[in-house]
Design a protein around this motif. Structure first.
Motif, mmCIF file in Angstrom:
data_model
loop_
_atom_site.group_PDB
_atom_site.id
_atom_site.type_symbol
_atom_site.label_atom_id
_atom_site.label_comp_id
_atom_site.label_asym_id
_atom_site.label_seq_id
_atom_site.Cartn_x
_atom_site.Cartn_y
_atom_site.Cartn_z
ATOM 1 N N ARG A 482 0.860 -1.192 0.000
ATOM 2 C CA ARG A 482 0.000 0.000 0.000
ATOM 3 C C ARG A 482 0.891 1.236 0.000
ATOM 4 N N LEU A 483 0.802 2.010 -1.073
ATOM 5 C CA LEU A 483 1.652 3.198 -1.153
ATOM 6 C C LEU A 483 1.297 4.192 -0.052
ATOM 7 N N SER A 484 0.027 4.199 0.351
ATOM 8 C CA SER A 484 -0.387 5.097 1.434
ATOM 9 C C SER A 484 0.305 4.708 2.740
ATOM 10 N N GLN A 485 0.544 3.395 2.923
ATOM 11 C CA GLN A 485 1.230 2.936 4.123
ATOM 12 C C GLN A 485 2.673 3.428 4.133
ATOM 13 N N ALA A 486 3.331 3.371 2.981
ATOM 14 C CA ALA A 486 4.707 3.872 2.892
ATOM 15 C C ALA A 486 4.747 5.366 3.207
ATOM 16 N N GLU A 531 3.158 6.447 -8.308
ATOM 17 C CA GLU A 531 1.694 6.371 -8.252
ATOM 18 C C GLU A 531 1.064 7.160 -9.401
ATOM 19 N N GLY A 532 1.639 8.316 -9.694
ATOM 20 C CA GLY A 532 1.115 9.129 -10.792
ATOM 21 C C GLY A 532 1.220 8.414 -12.123
ATOM 22 N N PHE A 533 2.361 7.745 -12.363
ATOM 23 C CA PHE A 533 2.539 6.997 -13.611
ATOM 24 C C PHE A 533 1.508 5.880 -13.730
ATOM 25 N N VAL A 534 1.350 5.088 -12.665
ATOM 26 C CA VAL A 534 0.422 3.954 -12.688
ATOM 27 C C VAL A 534 -1.017 4.422 -12.918
ATOM 28 N N LYS A 535 -1.408 5.468 -12.225
ATOM 29 C CA LYS A 535 -2.776 5.974 -12.379
ATOM 30 C C LYS A 535 -3.022 6.454 -13.814
ATOM 31 N N THR A 536 -2.036 7.143 -14.367
ATOM 32 C CA THR A 536 -2.194 7.688 -15.730
ATOM 33 C C THR A 536 -2.278 6.579 -16.767
ATOM 34 N N VAL A 537 -1.398 5.589 -16.647
ATOM 35 C CA VAL A 537 -1.317 4.532 -17.653
ATOM 36 C C VAL A 537 -2.464 3.532 -17.539
ATOM 37 N N TYR A 538 -2.831 3.158 -16.304
ATOM 38 C CA TYR A 538 -3.758 2.028 -16.131
ATOM 39 C C TYR A 538 -5.175 2.407 -15.688
ATOM 40 N N PHE A 539 -5.367 3.622 -15.203
ATOM 41 C CA PHE A 539 -6.695 3.929 -14.665
ATOM 42 C C PHE A 539 -7.350 5.185 -15.240
ATOM 43 N N SER A 540 -6.595 6.012 -15.944
ATOM 44 C CA SER A 540 -7.177 7.271 -16.419
ATOM 45 C C SER A 540 -8.292 7.057 -17.446
ATOM 46 N N THR A 544 -12.794 0.722 -14.276
ATOM 47 C CA THR A 544 -12.497 -0.254 -13.235
ATOM 48 C C THR A 544 -11.483 0.285 -12.221
ATOM 49 N N SER A 545 -11.555 -0.243 -11.008
ATOM 50 C CA SER A 545 -10.603 0.157 -9.964
ATOM 51 C C SER A 545 -9.516 -0.902 -9.776
ATOM 52 N N GLU A 546 -9.557 -1.980 -10.593
ATOM 53 C CA GLU A 546 -8.553 -3.034 -10.498
ATOM 54 C C GLU A 546 -8.026 -3.364 -11.893
ATOM 55 N N TYR A 547 -6.739 -3.676 -11.964
ATOM 56 C CA TYR A 547 -6.143 -4.002 -13.257
ATOM 57 C C TYR A 547 -5.147 -5.137 -13.078
ATOM 58 N N LEU A 548 -5.333 -6.200 -13.851
ATOM 59 C CA LEU A 548 -4.450 -7.359 -13.809
ATOM 60 C C LEU A 548 -3.307 -7.136 -14.790
ATOM 61 N N LEU A 549 -2.096 -7.069 -14.281
ATOM 62 C CA LEU A 549 -0.933 -6.869 -15.138
ATOM 63 C C LEU A 549 -0.619 -8.152 -15.896
ATOM 64 N N THR A 637 -7.762 2.339 -4.582
ATOM 65 C CA THR A 637 -8.733 2.502 -3.506
ATOM 66 C C THR A 637 -8.870 3.971 -3.148
ATOM 67 N N SER A 638 -9.808 4.257 -2.243
ATOM 68 C CA SER A 638 -10.004 5.641 -1.806
ATOM 69 C C SER A 638 -8.782 6.146 -1.039
ATOM 70 N N ARG A 639 -7.962 5.212 -0.530
ATOM 71 C CA ARG A 639 -6.770 5.599 0.234
ATOM 72 C C ARG A 639 -5.493 5.498 -0.593
ATOM 73 N N GLY A 640 -5.649 5.260 -1.890
ATOM 74 C CA GLY A 640 -4.468 5.225 -2.742
ATOM 75 C C GLY A 640 -4.288 3.900 -3.457
ATOM 76 N N LEU A 641 -3.117 3.742 -4.031
ATOM 77 C CA LEU A 641 -2.810 2.591 -4.875
ATOM 78 C C LEU A 641 -2.308 1.409 -4.043
ATOM 79 N N VAL A 642 -2.797 0.214 -4.388
ATOM 80 C CA VAL A 642 -2.345 -1.016 -3.744
ATOM 81 C C VAL A 642 -1.772 -1.928 -4.827
#
Length: 917
Positions: A482-486, A531-540, A544-549, A637-642
């Motif tokens: 969890r990036l929010s945990q870091a 996190e910004g890269f992942v959100k832009t590439v996979y979720f923008s 869906t809120s989940e993506y299987l790599l 998630t609402s608390r960030g990327l997992v």
């Protein structure tokens, strides 16, 4: 406040808005010198219509208040009555504010008296109460409360609760009360002042004799319930021989006045042969509900076990652990006529660490909820025999939980004052003399990740509710970053470093913290870039809120900009690791090691740095290392990327450490396979050799049960329509049946929406709505359902099969949707992809068997004894219309009658089914 008159007040109002709503009923109980001396109740005309939900809640109608006085007429009486008293209420913030608002509106000055809130006081002095509403506390304290939400009844109940609080304060040892007073400054209203005056009164009385209900000992500056070490005298002397004939077994049961069932006897025989012959390590026993499964496997295991080794029983939930200890084990003792010692074994983090807790008392966090938890723990430690934090209502994400939870074998001993009273060590001593160790699947699966194993070369393991094992293994083995945990750890470490630097004022330390701050700032920026890269590439561009790599995401290579970020992250991490090792190595040179270990902030500083390094290392491996065998997916998630990953292809039960620790393993449950020819169970777990046994069902489904399929096509994708239809079905059921109802969901989101809809309709009636994740833990929901004759229970996941609800009142089950796993869920999709890679059909190999077994498990919630009767309503016509419908029906008993009914006919059918009871 010692000789004060306490006015315990309760208001009923038209709503909660101070500007628009009005009082419709006022009640006051005067308490003086520990006794109720006067009571007053009056209806009040609000000069407006009372909303229907409020009428249903309170029983107060427009007709009832039509001739009642207006508030302006009774205001002088109320004000005169309360002026010289201490105002007491359950949630006093609301009652006091509302009453003052009405007084000012009527031209009177507001009350300026002292105010006490019994909610807060009850939270700290009754820390293990299942709830803190007036109704919950009345049940817990055995206080009569005839008419909840009626002002006088609520006020009387609250006054008795208040007297019980005073009684408890007078019982608490002075050393504990002194600490409570010190911490209580964070509490609301005048609760702290009240506690301080009670403490001063106790000191003046100089009462040294302890009157607490349990034996207490003073350790250091804290009072604890005295631990009982009599268990050390227990020595297993099991000498019972297994009864060979059915007649001998029946005689054994009957002499103890216990019910015996033919399938149960057959099950015992088969298990006994398995244990004696030892021709196979694994035995699968499918046992329908109501057969007496737990006793059926426990007795032969106890009669065959060696004296030295305990039988280990793993269940699917903490609730079932307690049920096994409190119900199954005493029955086994009765039958064998021998003393048995059972111990529930949980992971160390469930238990309080006394040394860490004392540090929080010495350096408290000045925050209200933190203080409530601290005071509640002080009182709880006068009662608990286990130190299990699950006994309390504590948010495990709260800072306090982190500060006091045990670290097991990794725990660093600091002062040693509380070492011999440590609850985890106490539990380990119990473990050594136990005849039966009761764990849950999660604890069992965590064995592979422990530094010190809990099971080494043991004889027997029972995995009860074995169909839940694979899900638990996958959940335990799935690595989540969890990036929010870091980011949270980075912020926490910086704050701790600042606090420690101000306290220490040491030049070397200050310089080291300056280096660390530079590292942490760079990590924060790099994590934000990742996190910004992942959100832009996979979720923008995806809803869906989940993506299987896939392998393509890695094999084609990341963009050059992202590679630069990852490379910089890697270098920064290597430098940070080197700095931290040097920092730890140099600490003793400056005599700072002991200082850190005796400070709550220093302790957290070291621990959080270790956790951060682990999080950052895992993050580097996630993006820079890729294996074809590993499944990786992203969740927003609402608390960030997992970031999640699981190694599917290596999954096999036989490779797990705990599996190799046991000589023989028994897997049991109600729905493990469709028939003896099925190999679904062993394929799920990667077992190569498995003996199987299936007992006969002993229910008369033709007479005891009925399946109703709702004759209405529902668009499950239309969430609003689906929620409405569920609500209507539940309404029809509860109006026709004067018993509890269980509603099973496949979606927690839909469950929540139905709960809110039902709450607005039913919260004002005599039926309580209990919802998983909404109205308490699973255990608390079971407790409340046991206490209530009539309630609606909304559940998903574990409620399908892992919760033992009070069957005495549960007569109806509503299944909202066929329980297929969502195919878009990454781990599900990955499993399906894996099966396809083996040229197998994932729907028939995995999806259909899973749904069928869950459906059968749902039915098992209804019938537990041969005298039970139950109705199951399925709101999904696919069991009839779909081409796989018959295959699903085959998972249900073939004798069960099935009717297809329109929604309007459901209530009539329910009444007809139960009319002869």
């Amino acid at each position: 406040m010692r000789d004060s008159v306490f006015a315990v007040v309760d208001l009923e109002t038209t709503g909660t808005n101070l500007m628009n709503d009005k009082i419709i009923q006022f009640a006051c109980i005067l308490v003086e010198k520990g006794k109720i001396v006067h009571e007053l109740t009056v209806d009040i005309n609000p000069n407006k219509s009372i909303p229907k939900p409020i009428q249903a809640l309170t029983g107060i109608t427009n007709e009832q208040v039509a001739c009642a006085p207006y508030f302006e007429e009774v205001a002088p009486t109320i004000k005169n009555m309360l002026e010289d008293c201490v105002f007491v209420a359950h949630n006093a913030y609301f009652d006091f504010s509302f009453l003052n608002s009405e007084l000012e509106r009527s031209g009177f000055s507001p009350l300026t008296v002292s105010v006490l809130d019994t909610v807060e006081l009850a939270q700290v002095f009754f820390p293990i109460s299942p709830g803190y509403r007036v109704k919950d506390l009345a049940n817990y304290l055995a206080i009569e409360h005839l008419n909840p939400h009626e002002a006088l009844s609520d006020a009387i109940a609250t006054s008795h609760i208040f007297l019980k609080i005073i009684e408890r304060i007078q019982q608490v040892p002075l050393i504990t009360l002194k600490k409570i007073v010190e911490l209580s400054t964070q509490l609301g209203v005048e609760n702290s002042s009240f506690l301080n005056k009670m403490y001063q009164q106790r000191k003046e009385q100089r009462l040294t004799k302890l009157t607490y209900p349990f034996p207490i000992e003073i350790i250091g500056e804290m009072a604890l319930r005295k631990k009982d070490f009599h268990f050390l005298e227990h020595y297993s002397t099991l000498s019972s021989r297994f009864p060979e004939t059915d007649e001998a077994k029946e005689e054994l049961f009957k002499t103890k006045k216990l019910q015996v069932r033919k399938p149960q006897l057959e099950m015992m025989d088969h298990i006994n042969r398995f244990l004696i012959e030892k021709s196979n390590k694994n035995l699968l026993v499918e046992v329908p509900t109501g057969v007496g499964k737990s006793l059926g496997y426990l007795l032969p295991l106890l009669m065959n076990k060696t004296v030295a080794e305990p039988v280990v029983v793993s269940t699917s939930t903490l609730v079932l652990q307690k049920q096994f200890l409190s119900e199954t084990l005493p029955m086994a003792e009765k039958i064998l006529n021998q003393s048995l010692y059972g111990v529930i074994l949980k992971s160390h983090h469930h238990y309080i660490d006394l040394e860490k807790f004392v540090l929080t008392l010495e350096q408290p966090v000045l925050q209200k909820q933190y203080a409530i938890y601290q005071i509640a723990c002080l009182v709880w430690l006068l009662e608990t025999t286990t130190g299990d934090l699950d006994e309390l209502t504590i948010n495990k994400n709260h800072l306090f939980y982190t500060h006091v939870s045990h670290e097991g074998e990794r725990q660093k001993v600091r002062k040693g004052t509380y070492l011999e009273h440590d609850f985890w060590r106490y539990l380990m001593k119990k473990k050594e003399v136990a005849d039966v160790l009761i764990v849950n699947h999660a604890f069992l699966c965590e064995e592979d990740f422990r530094q010190k194993p809990q099971f080494i070369t043991m004889d027997y393991l029972v995995i009860d509710e074995a169909h839940k094992l694979r899900d638990t293994i996958e959940k335990t083995a799935t690595q989540r970053i969890r990036l929010s945990q870091a980011n949270y750890l980075i912020k926490t470490i910086r704050d701790l470093a600042e606090t420690l630097t101000e306290t220490l004022e040491h030049s070397w330390w200050t310089e080291q913290m300056r280096y660390q701050t530079i590292f942490l700032s760079e990590f924060k920026e790099l994590i934000e870039e990742i996190e910004g890269f992942v959100k832009t590439v996979y979720f923008s561009k995806r809803a869906t809120s989940e993506y299987l790599l896939s392998i393509d995401d890695f094999s084609e290579g990341w963009p050059i900009e992202f590679k630069k970020i990852l490379n910089k992250f890697k270098i920064n991490l290597l430098e940070y690791e080197q700095w931290f090792k040097t920092f730890q190595r140099q600490l003793p040179n400056y005599h700072l090691s002991d200082w850190l270990k005796t400070s709550v902030h220093g302790m957290e500083f070291e621990l959080d740095n270790e956790r951060l390094l682990m999080e950052l290392t895992n993050l580097r491996h996630y993006f820079m290392d890729y294996s074809r065998d590993a499944v990786k997916w992203l969740t927003l998630t609402s608390r960030g990327l997992v970031l999640a990953s699981f190694n599917f292809r290596e999954f096999s039960l036989e490779k797990m450490r705990w599996y190799q620790s046991f000589q023989q393993i028994l897997y049991t449950g109600g729905t493990l396979q469709l028939d003896s020819d099925s190999n679904y169970f062993e394929k799920q777990l990667g077992l190569t050799k498995l003996e199987k046994y299936q007992t006969q069902d002993y229910f008369d489904y033709g007479k005891q049960a009925e399946l109703i399929v709702l004759d209405e096509k529902i668009d499950f994708g239309n969430e609003k329509e689906f929620v409405t239809q569920i609500t209507k079905t539940v309404e029809a059921a509860y109006t026709a049946l004067d018993d509890s109802i269980l509603v099973l969901f496949t979606s927690h989101d839909i469950l929540k929406k139905v709960y809110y809809r039902l709450s607005s309709l039913l919260d004002f009636s005599d039926i309580e709505v209990l919802a998983q994740g909404m109205t308490g833990t699973n255990e608390k929901i079971v407790k409340k359902a046991t206490q209530n004759d009539r309630c609606i229970i909304l559940g998903a996941a574990s409620f399908w099969d892992g919760i033992e609800l009070p069957n005495k009142h549960l007569k109806l089950l509503i299944v909202t949707k066929l329980p297929f796993d969502p195919p878009q869920r990454p781990l599900v999709k990955a499993r399906y992809d894996y099966l396809e890679s083996l040229n197998k059909n994932p729907f028939y190999e995995e999806a259909l068997p899973q749904a069928g077994m869950r459906l059968r498990q749902g039915l098992g919630r209804l019938l537990r004894k041969d005298t039970d009767r139950g109705l199951m309503i399925l709101m999904d016509r696919r069991i009839i219309d779909a081409k796989y419908g018959q295959a699903l029906q085959n998972y249900l008993p073939k004798e069960i009658p099935m009717k297809v009914l329109k929604p309007d006919n459901i209530a009539t059918e329910i009444k007809d089914f139960y009319k002869n009871e």
